[in-house]
Motif scaffolding. Structure first.
Motif, PDB file in Angstrom:
ATOM      1  N   GLU A 326       0.850  -1.187   0.000  1.00 30.55           N
ATOM      2  CA  GLU A 326       0.000   0.000   0.000  1.00 30.55           C
ATOM      3  C   GLU A 326       0.883   1.234   0.000  1.00 30.55           C
ATOM      4  N   THR A 327       0.340   2.333  -0.523  1.00 31.79           N
ATOM      5  CA  THR A 327       1.083   3.599  -0.534  1.00 31.79           C
ATOM      6  C   THR A 327       0.908   4.296   0.805  1.00 31.79           C
ATOM      7  N   ILE A 328       2.010   4.782   1.377  1.00 31.71           N
ATOM      8  CA  ILE A 328       1.937   5.480   2.659  1.00 31.71           C
ATOM      9  C   ILE A 328       2.633   6.835   2.547  1.00 31.71           C
ATOM     10  N   GLU A 329       2.407   7.686   3.552  1.00 35.99           N
ATOM     11  CA  GLU A 329       3.108   8.968   3.675  1.00 35.99           C
ATOM     12  C   GLU A 329       4.328   8.780   4.557  1.00 35.99           C
ATOM     13  N   SER A 330       5.347   9.606   4.364  1.00 33.07           N
ATOM     14  CA  SER A 330       6.582   9.469   5.140  1.00 33.07           C
ATOM     15  C   SER A 330       6.335   9.619   6.638  1.00 33.07           C
ATOM     16  N   LYS A 331       5.329  10.436   7.012  1.00 30.06           N
ATOM     17  CA  LYS A 331       5.055  10.645   8.435  1.00 30.06           C
ATOM     18  C   LYS A 331       4.505   9.391   9.119  1.00 30.06           C
ATOM     19  N   GLN A 332       4.070   8.406   8.328  1.00 33.45           N
ATOM     20  CA  GLN A 332       3.559   7.157   8.895  1.00 33.45           C
ATOM     21  C   GLN A 332       4.681   6.203   9.303  1.00 33.45           C
ATOM     22  N   ILE A 333       5.918   6.534   8.931  1.00 32.95           N
ATOM     23  CA  ILE A 333       7.057   5.687   9.308  1.00 32.95           C
ATOM     24  C   ILE A 333       7.520   6.085  10.705  1.00 32.95           C
ATOM     25  N   LYS A 334       7.477   5.138  11.617  1.00 33.60           N
ATOM     26  CA  LYS A 334       7.865   5.422  12.991  1.00 33.60           C
ATOM     27  C   LYS A 334       9.333   5.075  13.215  1.00 33.60           C
ATOM     28  N   LYS A 335       9.997   5.862  14.037  1.00 35.08           N
ATOM     29  CA  LYS A 335      11.398   5.616  14.358  1.00 35.08           C
ATOM     30  C   LYS A 335      11.570   4.253  15.009  1.00 35.08           C
ATOM     31  N   LYS A 336      12.674   3.610  14.683  1.00 31.68           N
ATOM     32  CA  LYS A 336      13.081   2.312  15.225  1.00 31.68           C
ATOM     33  C   LYS A 336      12.208   1.148  14.754  1.00 31.68           C
ATOM     34  N   GLU A 337      11.299   1.424  13.791  1.00 25.56           N
ATOM     35  CA  GLU A 337      10.589   0.307  13.162  1.00 25.56           C
ATOM     36  C   GLU A 337      11.579  -0.477  12.312  1.00 25.56           C
ATOM     37  N   GLN A 338      11.269  -1.743  12.075  1.00 31.00           N
ATOM     38  CA  GLN A 338      12.195  -2.610  11.337  1.00 31.00           C
ATOM     39  C   GLN A 338      11.627  -2.934   9.954  1.00 31.00           C
ATOM     40  N   PHE A 339      12.448  -2.643   8.932  1.00 26.05           N
ATOM     41  CA  PHE A 339      12.030  -2.898   7.548  1.00 26.05           C
ATOM     42  C   PHE A 339      13.223  -3.303   6.697  1.00 26.05           C
ATOM     43  N   ASN A 340      12.931  -4.061   5.650  1.00 23.63           N
ATOM     44  CA  ASN A 340      13.876  -4.229   4.550  1.00 23.63           C
ATOM     45  C   ASN A 340      13.606  -3.083   3.579  1.00 23.63           C
ATOM     46  N   ILE A 341      14.646  -2.361   3.207  1.00 18.79           N
ATOM     47  CA  ILE A 341      14.476  -1.169   2.374  1.00 18.79           C
ATOM     48  C   ILE A 341      14.879  -1.465   0.929  1.00 18.79           C
ATOM     49  N   ILE A 342      14.014  -1.085  -0.006  1.00 19.72           N
ATOM     50  CA  ILE A 342      14.308  -1.167  -1.439  1.00 19.72           C
ATOM     51  C   ILE A 342      14.173   0.228  -2.020  1.00 19.72           C
ATOM     52  N   SER A 343      15.206   0.664  -2.735  1.00 20.09           N
ATOM     53  CA  SER A 343      15.183   1.980  -3.374  1.00 20.09           C
ATOM     54  C   SER A 343      15.339   1.800  -4.880  1.00 20.09           C
ATOM     55  N   LYS A 344      14.325   2.225  -5.648  1.00 24.58           N
ATOM     56  CA  LYS A 344      14.345   2.099  -7.113  1.00 24.58           C
ATOM     57  C   LYS A 344      13.968   3.442  -7.726  1.00 24.58           C
ATOM     58  N   ASN A 345      14.879   4.001  -8.532  1.00 19.73           N
ATOM     59  CA  ASN A 345      14.639   5.297  -9.176  1.00 19.73           C
ATOM     60  C   ASN A 345      14.247   6.353  -8.133  1.00 19.73           C
ATOM     61  N   TYR A 346      15.040   6.399  -7.066  1.00 19.60           N
ATOM     62  CA  TYR A 346      14.780   7.294  -5.941  1.00 19.60           C
ATOM     63  C   TYR A 346      16.101   7.963  -5.558  1.00 19.60           C
ATOM     64  N   PRO A 347      16.081   9.232  -5.154  1.00 13.78           N
ATOM     65  CA  PRO A 347      17.339   9.964  -4.899  1.00 13.78           C
ATOM     66  C   PRO A 347      18.206   9.381  -3.787  1.00 13.78           C
ATOM     67  N   LEU A 348      17.588   8.743  -2.787  1.00  9.55           N
ATOM     68  CA  LEU A 348      18.348   8.232  -1.641  1.00  9.55           C
ATOM     69  C   LEU A 348      18.590   6.728  -1.753  1.00  9.55           C
ATOM     70  N   LYS A 349      19.781   6.300  -1.332  1.00  4.18           N
ATOM     71  CA  LYS A 349      20.106   4.876  -1.255  1.00  4.18           C
ATOM     72  C   LYS A 349      19.526   4.289   0.034  1.00  4.18           C
ATOM     73  N   PRO A 350      19.379   2.956   0.108  1.00  8.66           N
ATOM     74  CA  PRO A 350      18.809   2.333   1.322  1.00  8.66           C
ATOM     75  C   PRO A 350      19.492   2.773   2.616  1.00  8.66           C
ATOM     76  N   GLU A 351      20.840   2.875   2.607  1.00  7.47           N
ATOM     77  CA  GLU A 351      21.538   3.283   3.829  1.00  7.47           C
ATOM     78  C   GLU A 351      21.153   4.696   4.247  1.00  7.47           C
ATOM     79  N   ASP A 352      21.001   5.592   3.270  1.00 11.03           N
ATOM     80  CA  ASP A 352      20.610   6.981   3.566  1.00 11.03           C
ATOM     81  C   ASP A 352      19.175   7.040   4.086  1.00 11.03           C
ATOM     82  N   LYS A 354      17.606   4.659   5.745  1.00 14.05           N
ATOM     83  CA  LYS A 354      17.579   4.136   7.116  1.00 14.05           C
ATOM     84  C   LYS A 354      18.013   5.210   8.117  1.00 14.05           C
ATOM     85  N   LYS A 355      19.026   5.980   7.739  1.00 17.13           N
ATOM     86  CA  LYS A 355      19.492   7.044   8.627  1.00 17.13           C
ATOM     87  C   LYS A 355      18.457   8.160   8.753  1.00 17.13           C
ATOM     88  N   LYS A 356      17.887   8.552   7.626  1.00 12.78           N
ATOM     89  CA  LYS A 356      16.928   9.659   7.621  1.00 12.78           C
ATOM     90  C   LYS A 356      15.705   9.368   8.485  1.00 12.78           C
TER      91      LYS A 356
END
Length: 382
Positions: A326-352, A354-356
């Motif tokens: 489902e599509t979500i807004e960035s504000k719905q992501i809570k700190k310290k939640e655990q996810f596998n990150i995939i970045s495709k055609n997006y300015p930030l890499k997965p490591e960036d 995770k830090k952000k």
């Protein structure tokens, strides 16, 4: 390397030190007068490599060559796959190396010849094939010299050209390989019904087809989504089109087959994300068939430069990963939640990312940061 290395007491010592620090081991004196510590460490490295790459060689009496020869050898998985698509009466491997490909390919041929210019390596292969109960004709000769003098005709010629230059840098263009495939092409085709060549996974398919006449089949072979080899088949016979197979071994995914050039006329549909998101495996991405995948499976792309696909209904035989999202807004992501990150055609890499967002890595859930035609979006698995 003498046969002292296969004595029971030496092999027992090797097996007892499979997890020992090899740098520390090299500083010790060998407990055997006729076997050096360097030879012992070479066998330990060989067994360690074989555990992952070719476990069929973990047998009593097998000898392993230096590390570079192990690195250059095909894996058991890719060799086994190639053995399923190559059959005939007479096979010759002109660059046999450690002989992994030749061993598996030999299962479906009556006569097998191995040519290798490295005499010590050829001796190791001859010894191992005797241990494994496999027969072949072994020829110590330079490939070009062999072809110059050869009068025999084969059903299949197989070769895996060296892909390093004189400075040990990796190369992959046909003219930079050793041997130069373009230079010996006609001689190869004069000697066999078909010529099968293993090439770098980095090679560009369009360049390959334009530079090398006679290709009628291409196999893009991945193992667990890591593209390992591009294997091409050449023939003097005129064939209708070039068949391309995209294979992802050990994934349970189906083989995707198409004719080279189909992508040029294929049309992709576009839409915003629906319930299911599809990520093609890397053999598909290597083939560059981004529109054809959309057309064949009735999927929509999210964006011309985003190789993600979507549909409202699940396609079960898709060659890649399928997520319910489902599509979500960035504000719905809570700190310290655990996810596998995939970045495709997006300015930030997965490591960036995770830090952000202060996200922990791993777990069962996924976040995909990407773009649709409307702009940047974040997708969350459900």
């Amino acid at each position: 390397m003498g046969n002292s290395i296969i004595k029971k007491e030496v092999q027992d010592y090797i097996n007892a030190n499979l997890t020992t620090d090899l740098h520390a081991l090299l500083l010790k004196k060998s407990p055997f007068p006729d076997v050096s510590m360097l030879e012992i460490v070479q066998q330990i490295k060989g067994k360690q490599t074989a555990q992952k790459k070719f476990p069929f060689l973990l047998k009593e009496g097998i000898i392993f060559p230096p590390q570079l020869n192990l690195e250059q050898a095909s894996s058991e998985k890719t060799a086994e796959y190639k053995s399923q698509i190559l059959t005939g009466n007479k096979l010759i491997d002109l660059t046999s190396g450690f002989g992994i490909d030749a061993f598996y390919l030999s299962q479906n041929f009556n006569e097998v010849t191995l040519v290798e210019q490295n005499q010590p390596l050829l001796n190791v292969v001859k010894h191992n094939w005797t241990v494994l109960g496999r027969k072949a004709t072994f020829i110590h000769q330079n490939l070009e010299d062999f072809l110059q003098a050869n009068k025999d005709y084969f059903n299949s010629i197989y070769l895996d050209p060296a892909r390093r230059d004189s400075n040990k840098n990796k190369v992959f263009l046909l003219e930079d390989l050793s041997p130069d495939i373009l230079e010996i092409r006609e001689k190869l085709l004069d000697s066999a019904d078909q010529v099968v060549i293993k090439l770098s996974p980095l090679i560009d398919l369009k360049y390959l087809v334009s530079a090398l006449p006679g290709i009628f089949r291409i196999e893009i072979i991945a193992v667990k989504n890591d593209v390992k080899e591009v294997v091409i088949f050449l023939s003097k016979e005129k064939k209708a089109g070039i068949l391309v197979n995209c294979i992802n071994l050990e994934s349970g995914e189906t083989v995707f087959t198409f004719t080279f050039g189909e992508e040029e006329s294929a049309q992709a549909g576009y839409s915003e994300p629906e319930k299911f998101i599809y990520i093609p495996n890397n053999s598909i991405l290597k083939a560059g068939i981004f529109n054809l995948i959309s057309e064949r499976f009735g999927l929509n792309k999210l964006h011309p430069n985003t190789h993600l696909y979507t549909s409202g209904q699940k396609i079960n035989d898709f060659p890649g990963r399928v997520f319910s999202m489902e599509t979500i807004e960035s504000k719905q992501i809570k700190k310290k939640e655990q996810f596998n990150i995939i970045s495709k055609n997006y300015p930030l890499k997965p490591e960036d990312i995770k830090k952000k967002y202060a996200i922990k890595d791993g777990g069962k859930d996924y976040l995909i940061f990407t773009q649709s035609k409307k702009g940047k979006i974040i997708l969350k698995s459900v």
